[in-house]
Scaffold this motif. Structure first.
Motif, mmCIF file in Angstrom:
data_model
loop_
_atom_site.group_PDB
_atom_site.id
_atom_site.type_symbol
_atom_site.label_atom_id
_atom_site.label_comp_id
_atom_site.label_asym_id
_atom_site.label_seq_id
_atom_site.Cartn_x
_atom_site.Cartn_y
_atom_site.Cartn_z
ATOM 1 N N ALA A 127 -8.842 -21.142 10.573
ATOM 2 C CA ALA A 127 -9.537 -21.956 11.584
ATOM 3 C C ALA A 127 -10.699 -22.719 10.952
ATOM 4 N N GLU A 128 -11.322 -22.108 9.943
ATOM 5 C CA GLU A 128 -12.452 -22.766 9.253
ATOM 6 C C GLU A 128 -11.962 -23.709 8.156
ATOM 7 N N LYS A 129 -10.656 -23.694 7.908
ATOM 8 C CA LYS A 129 -10.026 -24.575 6.903
ATOM 9 C C LYS A 129 -10.535 -24.335 5.488
ATOM 10 N N HIS A 130 -10.725 -23.053 5.146
ATOM 11 C CA HIS A 130 -11.057 -22.699 3.760
ATOM 12 C C HIS A 130 -10.591 -21.274 3.484
ATOM 13 N N GLY A 131 -10.698 -20.871 2.239
ATOM 14 C CA GLY A 131 -10.323 -19.511 1.880
ATOM 15 C C GLY A 131 -11.454 -18.546 2.216
ATOM 16 N N GLY A 132 -11.425 -17.367 1.593
ATOM 17 C CA GLY A 132 -12.477 -16.401 1.875
ATOM 18 C C GLY A 132 -12.274 -15.136 1.064
ATOM 19 N N LYS A 133 -13.086 -14.138 1.380
ATOM 20 C CA LYS A 133 -13.029 -12.879 0.632
ATOM 21 C C LYS A 133 -12.794 -11.721 1.585
ATOM 22 N N ILE A 134 -11.804 -10.907 1.241
ATOM 23 C CA ILE A 134 -11.497 -9.701 2.014
ATOM 24 C C ILE A 134 -11.826 -8.512 1.119
ATOM 25 N N ILE A 135 -12.608 -7.584 1.644
ATOM 26 C CA ILE A 135 -13.074 -6.444 0.848
ATOM 27 C C ILE A 135 -12.789 -5.165 1.646
ATOM 28 N N ASN A 136 -12.050 -4.249 1.034
ATOM 29 C CA ASN A 136 -11.599 -3.054 1.761
ATOM 30 C C ASN A 136 -12.236 -1.777 1.214
ATOM 31 N N ALA A 137 -12.581 -0.851 2.111
ATOM 32 C CA ALA A 137 -13.117 0.449 1.686
ATOM 33 C C ALA A 137 -11.974 1.342 1.254
ATOM 34 N N CYS A 138 -11.973 1.672 -0.034
ATOM 35 C CA CYS A 138 -11.029 2.648 -0.548
ATOM 36 C C CYS A 138 -11.852 3.901 -0.881
ATOM 37 N N SER A 139 -11.560 4.581 -1.944
ATOM 38 C CA SER A 139 -12.299 5.792 -2.315
ATOM 39 C C SER A 139 -11.761 6.277 -3.654
ATOM 40 N N GLN A 140 -12.561 7.089 -4.355
ATOM 41 C CA GLN A 140 -11.973 7.778 -5.509
ATOM 42 C C GLN A 140 -10.791 8.632 -5.036
ATOM 43 N N ALA A 141 -10.842 9.031 -3.734
ATOM 44 C CA ALA A 141 -9.739 9.827 -3.159
ATOM 45 C C ALA A 141 -8.468 8.996 -2.987
ATOM 46 N N GLY A 142 -8.563 7.689 -3.215
ATOM 47 C CA GLY A 142 -7.380 6.827 -3.220
ATOM 48 C C GLY A 142 -6.839 6.629 -4.624
ATOM 49 N N HIS A 143 -7.492 7.283 -5.607
ATOM 50 C CA HIS A 143 -7.010 7.237 -6.990
ATOM 51 C C HIS A 143 -6.457 8.582 -7.423
ATOM 52 N N VAL A 144 -7.012 9.647 -6.857
ATOM 53 C CA VAL A 144 -6.555 10.998 -7.217
ATOM 54 C C VAL A 144 -6.574 11.851 -5.941
ATOM 55 N N GLY A 145 -5.534 12.635 -5.743
ATOM 56 C CA GLY A 145 -5.456 13.466 -4.536
ATOM 57 C C GLY A 145 -6.641 14.418 -4.468
ATOM 58 N N ASN A 146 -7.336 14.427 -3.318
ATOM 59 C CA ASN A 146 -8.506 15.303 -3.170
ATOM 60 C C ASN A 146 -8.150 16.560 -2.391
ATOM 61 N N PRO A 147 -8.586 17.721 -2.843
ATOM 62 C CA PRO A 147 -8.247 18.954 -2.138
ATOM 63 C C PRO A 147 -8.740 18.932 -0.698
ATOM 64 N N SER A 153 -6.968 11.229 1.935
ATOM 65 C CA SER A 153 -6.699 10.761 0.571
ATOM 66 C C SER A 153 -5.481 9.839 0.566
ATOM 67 N N SER A 154 -4.430 10.231 1.293
ATOM 68 C CA SER A 154 -3.223 9.390 1.308
ATOM 69 C C SER A 154 -3.497 8.078 2.026
ATOM 70 N N SER A 155 -4.386 8.087 3.024
ATOM 71 C CA SER A 155 -4.715 6.822 3.713
ATOM 72 C C SER A 155 -5.422 5.870 2.748
ATOM 73 N N LYS A 156 -6.218 6.421 1.832
ATOM 74 C CA LYS A 156 -6.939 5.561 0.882
ATOM 75 C C LYS A 156 -6.012 5.081 -0.249
#
Ligand SMILES: NC(=O)C1=CN([C@@H]2O[C@H](COP(=O)(O)OP(=O)(O)OC[C@H]3O[C@@H](n4cnc5c(N)ncnc54)[C@H](O)[C@@H]3O)[C@@H](O)[C@H]2O)C=CC1
Ligand SMILES: CC(=O)C(C)=O
Length: 256
Positions: A127-147, A153-156
Motif C-alpha cells: 500500500a505504501e509502494k515500497h519494500g520494508g523489513k520484517i523481523i521475527n523473534a526466534c530464540s537459541q531454543a530454535g537452534h537447539v532443542g531445550n529441555p 522450542s519446536s515453535s521457534k
C-alpha cells in the motif's frame, strides 16, 4: 517524515525494550500488545520523552485482528516500514505433559502470529509502494532443542524456517526478513520458566536459571536492551544486505 515500526508484545520485556530503542532511533512506533494497559504505558513513556507512539491492542493469533492493527498503525502513523513479530509464550512442557490445548496455544501465537504479521506487513508495504523489513523473534531454543520446552522450542525452529522461506519469497518485493535469537533474557517470561522448571524439579526458585546459565559463555544473563540493540541494527539501513538470517544474541549458548 519518521519511519514507522510496529512491534508486537511491546507491553513488557524484550518488546518494550525494542519499542523504546526504535523510538530513540527515530521511528514512530506502534506499541502492539493484547494487554492494553501495558501497551498504553509504553506508548505514553515514548511520547513523554519527545518520541512518537501509539498503543494498539491486538491478539497476534487472530489473523483479522493483526491485519486491522497493522492498518490502524499505517493510517495513524502515516507509513509502514518495519514489523517486529516479537510476541510469544513459553510454557514449560515436559514431553509427557503435552496436551492438544498447549500445542494449539503456543503454535497459534508463536508460529501463526508470525505468519499473520508477515502477511499484514506485506500488504502495508504494498500500500505504501515500497519494500520494508520484517523481523521475527526466534530464540537459541530454535537452534537447539531445550529441555522441558519441547512445544516452545519446536515453535521457534518453525520461526527460523519461516524467516528463511519468507526471505526468499519476498526479496523480489524489496523486503528483507531476519530474526533474532536471544538466550536467557531477564523478563517476566524467563521468571515464569524458572519458576516452572524449578518447581518441577522440587528445587527453590533460581534452580532453572542455574541449569540454563551453565551454557552461557559470557557468564551473565542478558538484559532486554542487549536484544533491542541487535533489533535496532536489523531495523536500520546497516542491515540492508542481510536477509534470511536468525542472529544469535545469547552470550554464546549455541555456536552455529
Ligand atoms: N525471555 C527470554 O529469555 C527469551 C525470549 N525470547 C522470545 O522473545 C519474545 C519476547 O519475550 P519476553 O519479552 O521474554 O516475553 P514476556 O512474556 O515478558 O512478554 C511478552 C509480551 O507479549 C505479549 N503477548 C503474549 N501473547 C500475545 C498475543 N497473543 N498477542 C499480543 N501480545 C501478546 C504479552 O502481553 C507480553 O507483553 C518472545 O517471542 C520470546 O519467545 C526468546 C529467547 C529468550
Ligand atoms: C525462553 C527462551 O527462548 C530461551 C530460554 O531461550
Amino acid at each position: 517524515m519518521k519511519k514507522v515500526a510496529f512491534v508486537t508484545g511491546a507491553g513488557q520485556g524484550i518488546g518494550k525494550a525494542i519499542a523504546l530503542r526504535l523510538a530513540k532511533d527515530g521511528f514512530a512506533v506502534a506499541v502492539a500488545d493484547y494487554n492494553a494497559a501495558t501497551a498504553n504505558a509504553v506508548a505514553d513513556e515514548i511520547n513523554s520523552h519527545n518520541g512518537s507512539a501509539i498503543a494498539v491492542t491486538v491478539d497476534v493469533s487472530d489473523r483479522e485482528q493483526v491485519f486491522a492493527a497493522v492498518e490502524e498503525a499505517r493510517t495513524k502513523l502515516k507509513g509502514f516500514d518495519v514489523i517486529v513479530n516479537n510476541a510469544g509464550v513459553a510454557p514449560s512442557t515436559p514431553i509427557e505433559s503435552i496436551t492438544p490445548d498447549v500445542v494449539d496455544k503456543v503454535y497459534n501465537i508463536n508460529v501463526k502470529g508470525v505468519i499473520w504479521g508477515i502477511q499484514a506487513a506485506v500488504q502495508a508495504f504494498k500500500a505504501e509502494k515500497h519494500g520494508g523489513k520484517i523481523i521475527n523473534a526466534c530464540s537459541q531454543a530454535g537452534h537447539v532443542g531445550n529441555p522441558e520446552l519441547a512445544v516452545y522450542s519446536s515453535s521457534k525452529f518453525a520461526v527460523r524456517g519461516l524467516t528463511q522461506t519468507a526471505a526468499r519469497d519476498l526479496a523480489p518485493l524489496g523486503i528483507t526478513v531476519n530474526g533474532y535469537c536471544p538466550g536467557i533474557v531477564k523478563t517476566p517470561m524467563w521468571a515464569e520458566i524458572d519458576r516452572q522448571v524449578s518447581e518441577a524439579a522440587g528445587q527453590p526458585l533460581g534452580y532453572g536459571t542455574e541449569q540454563f546459565a551453565k551454557r552461557i559463555t559470557l557468564g551473565r544473563l542478558s538484559e532486554p536492551e542487549d536484544v533491542a540493540a541487535c533489533v535496532s541494527f536489523l531495523a536500520g539501513p546497516d542491515s540492508n544486505y542481510m536477509t534470511g538470517q536468525s542472529l544469535l544474541i545469547d552470550g554464546g549458548m549455541v555456536f552455529s
